[in-house]
Design a protein around this motif. Structure first.
Motif, PDB file in Angstrom:
ATOM      1  N   LEU A 144      28.281  67.892  10.537  1.00  0.00           N
ATOM      2  CA  LEU A 144      29.334  67.851   9.518  1.00  0.00           C
ATOM      3  C   LEU A 144      29.195  66.627   8.611  1.00  0.00           C
ATOM      4  CD1 LEU A 144      32.560  69.095  11.323  1.00  0.00           C
ATOM      5  CD2 LEU A 144      31.263  70.231   9.534  1.00  0.00           C
ATOM      6  N   ILE A 145      28.841  65.485   9.173  1.00  0.00           N
ATOM      7  CA  ILE A 145      28.700  64.280   8.342  1.00  0.00           C
ATOM      8  C   ILE A 145      27.519  64.424   7.391  1.00  0.00           C
ATOM      9  CG2 ILE A 145      27.279  62.817   9.847  1.00  0.00           C
ATOM     10  CD1 ILE A 145      30.231  61.345   8.212  1.00  0.00           C
ATOM     11  N   ILE A 146      26.433  65.051   7.866  1.00  0.00           N
ATOM     12  CA  ILE A 146      25.271  65.283   6.992  1.00  0.00           C
ATOM     13  C   ILE A 146      25.645  66.227   5.852  1.00  0.00           C
ATOM     14  CG2 ILE A 146      22.984  66.357   6.893  1.00  0.00           C
ATOM     15  CD1 ILE A 146      22.505  65.188   9.723  1.00  0.00           C
ATOM     16  N   ILE A 147      26.367  67.296   6.158  1.00  0.00           N
ATOM     17  CA  ILE A 147      26.797  68.246   5.127  1.00  0.00           C
ATOM     18  C   ILE A 147      27.710  67.560   4.120  1.00  0.00           C
ATOM     19  CG2 ILE A 147      28.176  70.326   4.705  1.00  0.00           C
ATOM     20  CD1 ILE A 147      27.091  71.381   7.412  1.00  0.00           C
ATOM     21  N   LEU A 148      28.674  66.774   4.592  1.00  0.00           N
ATOM     22  CA  LEU A 148      29.595  66.079   3.703  1.00  0.00           C
ATOM     23  C   LEU A 148      28.857  65.084   2.804  1.00  0.00           C
ATOM     24  CD1 LEU A 148      32.541  65.654   2.862  1.00  0.00           C
ATOM     25  CD2 LEU A 148      32.690  63.871   4.588  1.00  0.00           C
ATOM     26  N   LEU A 149      27.948  64.331   3.379  1.00  0.00           N
ATOM     27  CA  LEU A 149      27.171  63.372   2.578  1.00  0.00           C
ATOM     28  C   LEU A 149      26.304  64.088   1.546  1.00  0.00           C
ATOM     29  CD1 LEU A 149      26.144  60.769   5.312  1.00  0.00           C
ATOM     30  CD2 LEU A 149      27.850  60.495   3.489  1.00  0.00           C
ATOM     31  N   ALA A 150      25.734  65.231   1.913  1.00  0.00           N
ATOM     32  CA  ALA A 150      24.930  66.007   0.964  1.00  0.00           C
ATOM     33  C   ALA A 150      25.795  66.517  -0.188  1.00  0.00           C
ATOM     34  CB  ALA A 150      24.248  67.168   1.674  1.00  0.00           C
ATOM     35  N   GLN A 151      27.023  66.936   0.109  1.00  0.00           N
ATOM     36  CA  GLN A 151      27.919  67.415  -0.937  1.00  0.00           C
ATOM     37  C   GLN A 151      28.317  66.279  -1.879  1.00  0.00           C
ATOM     38  OE1 GLN A 151      30.880  69.039   1.689  1.00  0.00           O
ATOM     39  NE2 GLN A 151      30.201  71.136   1.327  1.00  0.00           N
ATOM     40  N   VAL A 152      28.614  65.117  -1.329  1.00  0.00           N
ATOM     41  CA  VAL A 152      28.966  63.962  -2.164  1.00  0.00           C
ATOM     42  C   VAL A 152      27.771  63.562  -3.028  1.00  0.00           C
ATOM     43  CG1 VAL A 152      29.577  61.513  -2.102  1.00  0.00           C
ATOM     44  CG2 VAL A 152      30.776  63.131  -0.629  1.00  0.00           C
ATOM     45  N   ALA A 153      26.581  63.539  -2.428  1.00  0.00           N
ATOM     46  CA  ALA A 153      25.371  63.184  -3.174  1.00  0.00           C
ATOM     47  C   ALA A 153      25.121  64.188  -4.302  1.00  0.00           C
ATOM     48  CB  ALA A 153      24.175  63.123  -2.239  1.00  0.00           C
ATOM     49  N   ALA A 154      25.291  65.476  -4.023  1.00  0.00           N
ATOM     50  CA  ALA A 154      25.100  66.500  -5.058  1.00  0.00           C
ATOM     51  C   ALA A 154      26.103  66.320  -6.192  1.00  0.00           C
ATOM     52  CB  ALA A 154      25.234  67.896  -4.447  1.00  0.00           C
ATOM     53  N   GLY A 191      39.769  70.693  -6.805  1.00  0.00           N
ATOM     54  CA  GLY A 191      40.687  71.020  -5.719  1.00  0.00           C
ATOM     55  C   GLY A 191      39.986  71.750  -4.581  1.00  0.00           C
ATOM     56  N   VAL A 192      39.141  72.716  -4.920  1.00  0.00           N
ATOM     57  CA  VAL A 192      38.395  73.449  -3.891  1.00  0.00           C
ATOM     58  C   VAL A 192      37.438  72.505  -3.167  1.00  0.00           C
ATOM     59  CG1 VAL A 192      36.649  75.248  -3.550  1.00  0.00           C
ATOM     60  CG2 VAL A 192      38.629  75.706  -4.996  1.00  0.00           C
ATOM     61  N   CYS A 193      36.738  71.660  -3.927  1.00  0.00           N
ATOM     62  CA  CYS A 193      35.801  70.706  -3.303  1.00  0.00           C
ATOM     63  C   CYS A 193      36.539  69.739  -2.374  1.00  0.00           C
ATOM     64  CB  CYS A 193      35.043  69.927  -4.378  1.00  0.00           C
ATOM     65  SG  CYS A 193      33.876  70.936  -5.300  1.00  0.00           S
ATOM     66  N   THR A 194      37.698  69.273  -2.816  1.00  0.00           N
ATOM     67  CA  THR A 194      38.491  68.367  -1.990  1.00  0.00           C
ATOM     68  C   THR A 194      38.979  69.081  -0.731  1.00  0.00           C
ATOM     69  OG1 THR A 194      39.178  67.147  -3.961  1.00  0.00           O
ATOM     70  CG2 THR A 194      40.508  66.850  -1.976  1.00  0.00           C
ATOM     71  N   GLY A 195      39.419  70.314  -0.878  1.00  0.00           N
ATOM     72  CA  GLY A 195      39.870  71.095   0.278  1.00  0.00           C
ATOM     73  C   GLY A 195      38.771  71.284   1.303  1.00  0.00           C
ATOM     74  N   VAL A 196      37.566  71.591   0.834  1.00  0.00           N
ATOM     75  CA  VAL A 196      36.430  71.758   1.746  1.00  0.00           C
ATOM     76  C   VAL A 196      36.131  70.437   2.448  1.00  0.00           C
ATOM     77  CG1 VAL A 196      33.932  72.207   1.840  1.00  0.00           C
ATOM     78  CG2 VAL A 196      35.429  73.720   0.519  1.00  0.00           C
ATOM     79  N   ALA A 197      36.173  69.331   1.702  1.00  0.00           N
ATOM     80  CA  ALA A 197      35.900  68.016   2.296  1.00  0.00           C
ATOM     81  C   ALA A 197      36.951  67.665   3.354  1.00  0.00           C
ATOM     82  CB  ALA A 197      35.855  66.947   1.208  1.00  0.00           C
ATOM     83  N   VAL A 198      38.210  67.969   3.090  1.00  0.00           N
ATOM     84  CA  VAL A 198      39.276  67.686   4.057  1.00  0.00           C
ATOM     85  C   VAL A 198      39.065  68.508   5.332  1.00  0.00           C
ATOM     86  CG1 VAL A 198      41.755  68.007   4.490  1.00  0.00           C
ATOM     87  CG2 VAL A 198      40.990  66.917   2.378  1.00  0.00           C
ATOM     88  N   ILE A 199      38.692  69.766   5.180  1.00  0.00           N
ATOM     89  CA  ILE A 199      38.434  70.609   6.356  1.00  0.00           C
ATOM     90  C   ILE A 199      37.260  70.052   7.157  1.00  0.00           C
ATOM     91  CG2 ILE A 199      37.616  72.901   7.080  1.00  0.00           C
ATOM     92  CD1 ILE A 199      39.350  74.021   4.741  1.00  0.00           C
ATOM     93  N   GLU A 200      36.236  69.580   6.466  1.00  0.00           N
ATOM     94  CA  GLU A 200      35.098  68.985   7.166  1.00  0.00           C
ATOM     95  C   GLU A 200      35.507  67.703   7.889  1.00  0.00           C
ATOM     96  OE1 GLU A 200      31.482  70.552   4.293  1.00  0.00           O
ATOM     97  OE2 GLU A 200      32.378  68.613   3.901  1.00  0.00           O
ATOM     98  N   LEU A 201      36.323  66.895   7.243  1.00  0.00           N
ATOM     99  CA  LEU A 201      36.805  65.665   7.891  1.00  0.00           C
ATOM    100  C   LEU A 201      37.657  65.985   9.114  1.00  0.00           C
ATOM    101  CD1 LEU A 201      37.672  63.482   4.775  1.00  0.00           C
ATOM    102  CD2 LEU A 201      35.881  63.039   6.460  1.00  0.00           C
TER     103      LEU A 201
END
Length: 178
Positions: free
Chosen positions: A5-15, A144-154
């Protein structure tokens, strides 16, 4: 699980950061992709049907034609070979052409059997401006969708840590000896 999950979240932030800071390069890459799509557009090519249908959908929904304008379609081999007496139906500003929505429509009265994109009943605006405007208009929803996905990952990361702590803190002294 936490590591994934941390790798996916970091990849999304980097993208997101790359997209934000490389907007012009992204726009240039999209130009080349769409230009190639338009140049090679062939309604009979089943291998590219999904991509072509997606492009037809964009043109019909945004009411645009080509990436920078209808002149982009002059590079299409099929239209060139037909002396530009056909035009993309998804670009049309006539409702009867939009019913089909894909492929090429025939020009009603070509002069001397030839035409240019100026003779086509199509939208003049290129899709680049329309897509850019759509992104600006829907930026709040996208964020909003990106933030929602990030919150679910967190939350998933927090729950995985909590579960891991519970497993490691079990009292093994109560296990019966055999």
């Amino acid at each position: 699980y936490f590591t994934c999950l941390i790798i996916i979240l970091l990849a999304q932030v980097a993208a997101g950061l790359v997209i934000y800071f490389q907007k012009e390069r992204l726009k240039e890459e999209l130009f080349h992709i769409v230009k190639d799509l338009i140049t090679n557009y062939d309604p009979l090519n089943e291998d590219e049907r999904n991509l072509q249908d997606a492009w037809d959908y964009v043109q019909a929904q945004i009411a645009c034609c080509g990436w920078t304008g209808a002149e982009d379609w002059e590079d299409n081999g099929i239209l060139f070979n037909k002396s530009m007496t056909q035009y993309p139906c998804s670009c049309s500003n006539r409702s009867k052409d939009l019913e089909d929505g894909r492929g090429f429509c025939n020009l009603d009265d070509p002069v001397n059997g030839t035409a240019t994109y100026h003779d086509w009943p199509v939208h003049e605006q290129g899709c680049m401006d329309g897509v850019e405007q759509w992104l600006k208009d829907n930026l709040a929803v996208i964020l909003g969708v990106c933030t929602g996905v990030a919150v679910i990952e967190l939350l998933g990361m927090i729950l995985s840590i909590s579960l891991c702590k519970n497993i490691h803190s079990e009292d093994y002294t109560k296990v019966p000896k055999s």
